[in-house]
Design a protein around this motif. Structure first.
Motif, mmCIF file in Angstrom:
data_model
loop_
_atom_site.group_PDB
_atom_site.id
_atom_site.type_symbol
_atom_site.label_atom_id
_atom_site.label_comp_id
_atom_site.label_asym_id
_atom_site.label_seq_id
_atom_site.Cartn_x
_atom_site.Cartn_y
_atom_site.Cartn_z
ATOM 1 N N ARG A 1 4.778 5.617 2.406
ATOM 2 C CA ARG A 1 4.933 4.962 1.194
ATOM 3 C C ARG A 1 3.783 4.805 0.326
ATOM 4 N N GLN A 2 2.700 5.355 0.832
ATOM 5 C CA GLN A 2 1.484 5.229 0.438
ATOM 6 C C GLN A 2 0.629 6.762 -0.034
ATOM 7 N N LEU A 3 0.858 7.593 1.294
ATOM 8 C CA LEU A 3 0.287 8.993 1.142
ATOM 9 C C LEU A 3 0.918 9.697 0.220
ATOM 10 N N SER B 1 -9.140 -3.619 2.300
ATOM 11 C CA SER B 1 -8.500 -3.207 3.608
ATOM 12 C C SER B 1 -8.517 -1.714 3.795
ATOM 13 N N PRO B 2 -8.441 -0.834 2.813
ATOM 14 C CA PRO B 2 -8.645 0.607 3.341
ATOM 15 C C PRO B 2 -10.133 0.798 3.322
ATOM 16 N N VAL B 3 -10.927 0.210 3.075
ATOM 17 C CA VAL B 3 -12.438 0.471 3.072
ATOM 18 C C VAL B 3 -13.000 0.516 4.561
ATOM 19 N N LEU B 4 -12.255 -0.334 5.346
ATOM 20 C CA LEU B 4 -12.340 -0.659 6.684
ATOM 21 C C LEU B 4 -12.127 1.050 7.449
ATOM 22 N N GLY B 5 -10.852 1.371 7.195
ATOM 23 C CA GLY B 5 -10.602 2.797 7.717
ATOM 24 C C GLY B 5 -11.509 3.756 7.103
ATOM 25 N N TRP B 6 -11.971 3.881 5.914
ATOM 26 C CA TRP B 6 -12.756 4.660 5.359
ATOM 27 C C TRP B 6 -14.258 4.591 6.170
ATOM 28 N N LEU B 7 -14.623 3.326 6.320
ATOM 29 C CA LEU B 7 -15.965 3.283 7.157
ATOM 30 C C LEU B 7 -15.892 3.631 8.427
ATOM 31 N N GLY B 8 -14.603 3.437 9.126
ATOM 32 C CA GLY B 8 -14.505 3.835 10.568
ATOM 33 C C GLY B 8 -14.453 5.418 10.758
ATOM 34 N N VAL B 9 -13.785 6.044 9.732
ATOM 35 C CA VAL B 9 -13.528 7.336 9.623
ATOM 36 C C VAL B 9 -15.067 8.147 9.490
ATOM 37 N N ALA C 1 -2.895 0.652 5.413
ATOM 38 C CA ALA C 1 -4.104 0.826 4.840
ATOM 39 C C ALA C 1 -5.298 1.220 5.448
ATOM 40 N N ASN C 2 -5.465 0.928 6.755
ATOM 41 C CA ASN C 2 -6.621 1.546 7.441
ATOM 42 C C ASN C 2 -6.400 3.066 7.726
ATOM 43 N N SER C 3 -5.495 3.553 7.960
ATOM 44 C CA SER C 3 -5.200 4.759 8.222
ATOM 45 C C SER C 3 -5.174 5.793 6.900
#
Length: 563
Positions: free
Chosen positions: A197-199, A458-466, A500-502
């Motif tokens: 429901r996001q992508l 919250s999505p920035v965490l996923g961005w940083l992690g990837v 959001a992380n993904s």
């Protein structure tokens, strides 16, 4: 001797610790984007800086820090480097035998417009490969195909990295999503629904964004019908499969629907103006003559099928390798009764090696005080690169290629990508050192302190992690629990935070050092990683901002969208 991760190691301060943890990342950006270092030099020096900071600032024992780097380097070779070697080798085989000319002609017979070709190969075909394999194969293969069609190598690599945004969260048969279930206890199906429901919003936008980057707004409008067919068909299928089937099939089914929908649509519609790159425009007369000649050449269905057969076989092998039951057998973990799979299991068991990493295995304690296992994961038969190599061997017989030419081409491939392999190994080594030292988690904890604004960040965490790890799966494993706990404390739905992380992570894939190195290796741009990073970084930040806005709205206004 054990090492307890300490996220406030520098001056007993989270802020100072985060500043120190940022140094290798900022250095890498400076080295590539400003200093314009060759990728392998930037990668090696970034790893060395991270190693020194881990030992001096985060107090990691020297042996532990060094061995964590070796674990990362080995992972850089297998599975990632192995995928690149096999992918580029397979492509080189089609070129050497002359069959790529037929592939080029078959694509041109659908459309000679470069904008549509980018949608077909970079977006749809690349998404299919992401769903089946992941780990660099989509960018490597689709970028090589575009270069073979005549795309500028930098454009081909950049476009494929950006196109890869839409499918990454459900890549490799949904592993990034399913990886979070065991860590958080939240069912993967629920996370899949939320990501679905996001992508799709991004999936509708990315095809337009790709063409816009290529040609600008006005020329993008000329092919808007094709863009809508490509993006909307993908997004609708992505939503339906992620919400009603689970996380395993959204990429594969969405990609196939998008690919066939656009190919069929192009039989009935063509843009009024055929777009070619500026270099081709300069040779307008020659291009026109060549175009005429292209239509005069006639290849039979059998010839076209034979030329495409390496990629058809590749698809079959990769899909088979990605099937959960088969994957268990390939890695020696199958416990069923199927006779064939039991034989495969025996071979897979013999070719799977999991030696403990000296000075590292169970020597690092996480925040909860639990030891972290560390092994060299060498799944020789189960690696996606092995599936691609087997496709290459089958192709050798189909193309009637001599063993001499087969091995000569393989040798040339190794020589062609030796520096990118060094880059990949060094940046993965950096990621592993950063994780063991707790540097990555330290940066995540700073973002988690944004309070009521956490839904936006919250999505920035996923961005940083990837960006650091090069993998949406790794980023999800790294930050899933942090996302869950922080979300609960600030009143955000944990399922939304995990999604959001993904979703945020997918936008970091195009600037990950690993992805940059893989793309450059595939298109022959070894040593020019800095140019590719400068090409993708602004697009990565822009798409991340979109995901941040979507997540914030879903947390505050559009809460009805949360399952």
């Amino acid at each position: 001797m054990t090492f307890q991760q300490n996220f406030t190691a520098v001056g007993d301060s989270l802020a100072w610790s985060a500043i120190v943890a940022l140094i290798p990342i900022l250095y890498f950006f400076w080295a590539l984007a400003i200093k314009k270092m060759k990728g392998y030099i930037a990668g090696i020096t970034t790893f060395l800086i991270a190693l020194v900071l881990a030992i001096v600032a985060f107090k990691v024992p020297v042996g532990t820090a060094i061995m964590s780097g070796t674990q990362g380097a080995v992972y850089g070779l297998l599975p990632i480097g192995w995928i690149i070697i096999a992918s580029v080798f397979l492509y080189n085989m089609t070129v050497k035998t002359g069959h790529f000319d037929i592939i080029r002609h078959s694509v041109l017979s659908i459309t000679e417009d470069r904008r549509i070709q980018a949608l077909l190969i970079a977006f749809s075909f690349g998404a299919f490969l992401e769903g089946a394999a992941g780990f660099g194969a989509p960018v490597a293969i689709s970028a090589a195909l575009l270069v073979g069609l005549g795309f500028n190598p930098l454009y081909a690599a950049g476009l494929c990295l950006i196109a890869n945004t839409a499918p990454v969260a459900f890549g490799a048969i949904g592993v990034p999503i399913t990886a979070m279930e065991g860590i958080t206890g939240i069912p993967a199906t629920e996370i899949s629904k939320m990501v679905g429901r996001q992508l799709p919003f991004l999936s509708v936008f990315v095809p337009f964004f790709l063409v816009f980057i290529m040609v600008g707004f006005k020329k993008a409008l000329e092919v808007m019908p094709a863009i809508l067919v490509s993006g909307v068909s993908f997004a609708i299928t992505q939503y339906l499969t992620s919400n009603f089937l689970g996380p395993e099939l959204p990429d594969i089914l969405s990609a196939l629907v998008s690919l066939f929908a656009l190919a069929i649509f192009m039989k009935f519609w063509q843009p009024k103006n055929i777009y070619r790159f500026s270099a081709e425009q300069e040779m307008a007369a020659t291009a026109a003559a060549k175009s005429k000649g292209t239509h005069d050449v006639h290849y039979t269905g059998g010839q076209i099928f034979k030329a495409w057969s390496p990629f058809i076989i590749l698809t079959a092998f990769i899909s088979l390798w990605g099937t959960p039951t088969v994957k268990l057998a390939l890695t020696g973990h199958y416990e069923g009764t199927n006779a064939i799979l039991k034989i495969v299991n025996s071979i897979g068991h013999a070719l799977t090696f999991m030696p403990e990493v000296p000075l590292l295995h169970n020597k690092v304690l996480n925040a909860a005080g639990d030891p972290i296992a560390a092994v060299y994961k060498l799944e020789l038969l189960g690696a996606a690169g092995t599936a691609i190599l087997l496709a290459a061997i089958v192709t050798k017989f189909i193309f009637k290629m001599s063993w001499k030419d087969f091995f000569i081409t393989f040798g040339h491939t190794l020589n062609e990508i030796k520096y990118p392999l060094i880059t990949i190994c060094s940046v993965v080594a950096f990621a592993y050192v950063a994780n063991v030292a707790g540097m990555t988690t330290t940066l995540g904890m700073v973002l988690a302190k944004t309070g009521k604004l956490f839904p936006f960040f919250s999505p920035v965490l996923g961005w940083l992690g990837v960006f650091i790890t090069g993998s949406d799966t790794s980023a999800n494993v790294l930050f899933a629990k942090l996302q869950q706990v922080t979300a609960s404390s600030v009143g955000m739905d944990p399922v939304l935070a995990l999604a959001a992380n993904s979703s945020g992570g997918v936008t970091g894939k195009m600037i990950s050092p690993q992805s940059i190195a893989v793309a450059c290796a595939a298109v022959g741009l070894a040593g020019r990683e800095s140019e590719l990073l400068r090409f993708t970084v602004k697009h990565s930040i822009f798409l991340l901002f979109i995901i941040c806005c979507i997540t914030f709205l879903q947390s505050t206004v559009l809460t009805w969208m949360i399952p």
